[in-house]
Design a protein around this motif. Structure first.
Motif, PDB file in Angstrom:
ATOM      1  N   PHE A 104       0.836  -1.202   0.000  1.00 16.13           N
ATOM      2  CA  PHE A 104       0.000   0.000   0.000  1.00 16.13           C
ATOM      3  C   PHE A 104       0.873   1.256   0.000  1.00 16.13           C
ATOM      4  O   PHE A 104       0.643   2.196  -0.758  1.00 16.13           O
ATOM      5  N   ARG A 108      -5.141   5.075  -4.029  1.00 13.50           N
ATOM      6  CA  ARG A 108      -4.843   5.080  -2.588  1.00 13.50           C
ATOM      7  C   ARG A 108      -4.971   6.484  -2.006  1.00 13.50           C
ATOM      8  O   ARG A 108      -5.604   6.694  -0.964  1.00 13.50           O
ATOM      9  N   ASP A 109      -4.368   7.443  -2.661  1.00 16.91           N
ATOM     10  CA  ASP A 109      -4.382   8.815  -2.164  1.00 16.91           C
ATOM     11  C   ASP A 109      -5.812   9.354  -2.096  1.00 16.91           C
ATOM     12  O   ASP A 109      -6.186  10.053  -1.146  1.00 16.91           O
TER      13      ASP A 109
END
Length: 396
Positions: free
Chosen positions: A364, A375-376
């Motif tokens: 991750f 992810r961000d």
């Protein structure tokens, strides 16, 4: 072997896990012989995060005052994007003591080890011996015999039980499971560590916060220690499945920026790394997950049982959880074999789950495009409190 009788439980290894185990066993009424292979018990300089799940246990040993005197309490954990420094998430930690029973604490590793060592030395039930490496062992007719190696040569002793708390390259584990497939192997990552004088660190990065910078194939963690006088910084870089042939023990800032592909990262992060010329190499080694840690009156603890990559900062915390479970397992006067079986039953599933989650967290943290973009976005959507809740299963 020609043993000398003893009713003590032997703990091999006087690191943080071994010392915590000795203290928990002593609290349970057991006599403990703590053997450390080094001539002197001391830790290399590095920072250490102790989350509430471990802090509660250490507080339960009567160490609250010493813990508070030797630690720094961060106000938040900030996750940033390495390329531009954008803040992706800010997890507030101010209410951790009330919610989880203990605060998040930051230690110089040597400070935590020394306060545990002082507590162990103050206990009448704990005998500490240095320059003593536990080698082979055998059980005969319900008795456990150990061979201990020191500067004066080998010595054979009898013990009530043996706990291998001797790290990822555990000799106790090697004798317990004589299988080359269980050998330590390189995780694919190297940590480069440094303790920086606070005045050399950009002013904005000196606050009482844990900062985590995410890059492709690398990340950086830094936080202040000892009242903010120094800053502990770690750069973790993916090297591949095979440990690099170049084993230089130190790197300067510019070469580390190149290795981490951070030459075009956020200016503050680039300044933090480039300003230091002595980053110490620390390859991250792990071992296969075990289905059992115990055989009769012998068991394992901490990195000897379940070494994990540091992406959740839970290595020491899980060793401390092991220590508490060991003390509880001896309740009611159980034999070492019975207590160790009970301990393994209480701990194996959780420790293995944290091992797995730590590896997953590494993927991750080191993701590249387009996974990093997703992810961000998720972290920004969840928010800091949501991110903290995501890991609450560790801290409760």
């Amino acid at each position: 072997m020609s043993p000398s009788a003893s009713d003590a439980v032997v703990v091999a290894g006087a690191g943080i896990g071994g010392l915590a185990a000795a203290l928990c066993l002593a609290r349970a009424g057991k006599r403990v012989a703590l053997f450390e292979k080094a001539p002197k018990i001391e830790e290399v300089g590095a920072g250490l995060q102790i989350a509430p799940n471990a802090g509660r246990i250490l507080q339960g040993l009567g160490l609250s005052a010493a813990l508070d005197a030797n630690s720094l309490l961060p106000e938040s954990i900030i996750i940033r994007r390495a390329t531009d420094g954008a803040e992706l998430s800010r997890m507030p930690l101010a209410g951790a003591r009330e919610r989880f029973g203990a605060p998040f604490r930051l230690f110089h590793r040597a400070d935590l080890q020394n306060l545990l060592l002082d507590a162990a030395r103050a206990s009448e039930k704990i005998a500490i011996r240095t320059d003593a490496r536990v080698g082979d062992f055998e059980e005969e007719d319900g008795k456990l015999f150990l061979r201990v190696h020191g500067s004066a040569g080998p010595e054979d002793i009898e013990a009530a039980g043996l706990i291998g708390a001797d790290g990822v390259r555990s000799s106790v584990r090697a004798f317990l499971f004589r299988d080359e497939r269980d050998a330590p192997f390189y995780s694919g990552c190297t940590a480069w560590r440094a303790l920086l004088p606070a005045e050399t660190v950009p002013t904005a990065l000196r606050a009482k916060e844990v900062n985590l910078w995410l890059g492709r194939g690398a990340h950086v963690v830094h936080y202040p220690l000892r009242g903010g006088e120094i800053v502990n910084a770690v750069v973790i870089v993916e090297d591949g499945e095979v440990e690099p042939a170049s084993n230089e023990p130190m790197r300067d800032g510019p070469s580390l920026l190149e290795a981490a592909d951070f030459e075009r990262c956020a200016p503050q992060l680039r300044d933090l790394i480039a300003s230091h010329d002595s980053w110490r190499r620390w390859p991250l080694w792990i071992r296969p997950a075990l289905r059992s840690w115990t055989r009769g009156a012998v068991t394992l603890l901490g990195d000897a049982a379940h070494p994990m990559v540091p992406f959740l900062a839970q290595g020491a915390a899980q060793a401390i959880e092991d220590a508490e479970a060991l003390g509880q397992a001896f309740a009611g006067g159980a034999s070492a074999a019975a207590a160790f079986a009970r301990y393994e039953g209480a701990r194996l599933s959780r420790a293995t789950a944290v091992q797995t989650a730590s590896r997953r967290q590494g993927r991750f943290a080191h993701a590249g495009f387009p996974l990093a973009q997703a992810r961000d976005a998720v972290m920004s959507l969840i928010g800091g409190r949501g991110m903290l809740e995501r890991n609450a299963w560790l801290y409760r």
